[in-house]
Design an enzyme around this catalytic site. Sequence first.
Site, mmCIF file in Angstrom:
data_model
loop_
_atom_site.group_PDB
_atom_site.id
_atom_site.type_symbol
_atom_site.label_atom_id
_atom_site.label_comp_id
_atom_site.label_asym_id
_atom_site.label_seq_id
_atom_site.Cartn_x
_atom_site.Cartn_y
_atom_site.Cartn_z
ATOM 1 N N ASP A 141 0.832 -1.211 0.000
ATOM 2 C CA ASP A 141 0.000 0.000 0.000
ATOM 3 C C ASP A 141 0.869 1.265 0.000
ATOM 4 O OD1 ASP A 141 -2.455 1.297 0.050
ATOM 5 O OD2 ASP A 141 -3.204 0.202 1.790
ATOM 6 N N ASP A 190 -10.097 3.612 -3.515
ATOM 7 C CA ASP A 190 -10.807 2.402 -3.100
ATOM 8 C C ASP A 190 -12.200 2.275 -3.711
ATOM 9 O OD1 ASP A 190 -8.584 2.072 -1.638
ATOM 10 O OD2 ASP A 190 -9.566 2.030 0.314
HETATM 11 C C1 GLA Z 1 -5.978 1.436 1.378
HETATM 12 C C2 GLA Z 1 -6.111 0.420 0.253
HETATM 13 C C3 GLA Z 1 -7.241 -0.538 0.588
HETATM 14 C C4 GLA Z 1 -6.960 -1.239 1.912
HETATM 15 C C5 GLA Z 1 -6.747 -0.207 3.000
HETATM 16 C C6 GLA Z 1 -6.245 -0.832 4.289
HETATM 17 O O1 GLA Z 1 -7.101 2.271 1.462
HETATM 18 O O2 GLA Z 1 -6.354 1.052 -0.963
HETATM 19 O O3 GLA Z 1 -7.412 -1.496 -0.443
HETATM 20 O O4 GLA Z 1 -5.812 -2.041 1.763
HETATM 21 O O5 GLA Z 1 -5.791 0.769 2.609
HETATM 22 O O6 GLA Z 1 -6.048 0.090 5.316
#
Ligand code: GLA
Length: 400
Positions: A158, A213
């Site tokens: 990430d 997301d």
């Molecule tokens: C980010 C990523 C998500 C998830 C969260 C976890 O937002 O894009 O897919 O992994 O972190 O905290």
Amino acid sequence: MHWNIGVALSLLATTVTPALAETTQEVVNKASNGLALTPPMGWNSWNKFACNVNEKVVRDTVDAMVSSGMRDAGYQYVVIDDCWAGPRDPNGFITPDSTRFPSGIKALADYIHSKGLKFGIYSDAGRLTCGGRPGSQGHEYQDALTYARWGADYLKYDWCSTGDRNAKEAYAVMADALRQSGREIVFSMCEWGTSQPWLWAKNTGNLWRTTGDIWDSFNKNDKEHSWAHPVTDIVDFNEPLWPFAGPGHWNDADMLEVGNGGMTPAEYRSHFSLWAMMASPLMAGNDIAHMDETTRSILLNKEVIAVDQDRLGVQGRRVWKEGEREVWVKPLAGGARALLLFNRGEAPATIRAMAEQLGYPPGLRARVRDLWAHKDRQRWSGALSAAVEPHGVAMYRIDP
Ligand code: GLA
């Protein structure tokens, strides 16, 4: 060396033969680690469980992946997303959260492997993960070694708390650390498309997120979180990136929301079909141990899965659009095509696809298979039209 015809032939045999087994496109497109030649499939804990993940949830999911038939349908990687990590030990090695994972990560990975599945883990290129756990910055080689010792087969990496870090450099370091770990580990880059990884990450990662997301909605924005996107927004962002996907390096449209409750069955069928057309990874993001029959029938549609997993590895694209009506085509191995008629509108619509949109000569005749009705239709002879429900799709496989 004295050249003669025998030497020349033996050289040809050793150097040319392997390439003959694959198309030029298949050879050129391979990522340097040789993994993920089709888009990765599996389950990821985040969309449903977020920071409430623990070893019981993962074990129950693993059992259900086997009993529901998901494993046998190709869902392979069981990925624990954020919030598994506890503190680093005095030597800097990462340890699991002992409340959530009292038996440790190695025991869980062993359980996953014992069921014929693969194990994925999560970290972050910054000081902290998005959920506030320790990130891997400054510990990349040490963390890659730890994951390899635990038996990891997949790392999602990430991009929170990275400050002014350069994405290309940060992801290259972890890619190298994974290669040096002595284990084959699929590298899933999650920097949300911020620095356009599709332009530079082909030999760094096996997949890269292209957006913020996903949000469990067909077309409504999440008013509280500007970084969360409904299905149609992700589709519109991810679709034009089709030239950058291929075997070993995929545009990742994010984990699936199928079964999480925010969309209708028709909308979830559209979501799943569009991900397959875009050759996106298919990572289920629901509670598999408690899913209903509708969810099961969508996630287990093997004919749609086969479109996603087609070995040619070409991302499909939109070839026609008028108002809320769209035609999508994905070339498949052997000259076949996947065809998607997509109705974004609020009313039923008739959508028609023409031979030239598929790249076929007008007189071509072909077998037509309806991938949601699981039935053969009348043979293709130049065009096909269907009435498509609101927010819905009709999806076909065309075999000349
Ligand atoms: C980010 C990523 C998500 C998830 C969260 C976890 O937002 O894009 O897919 O992994 O972190 O905290």
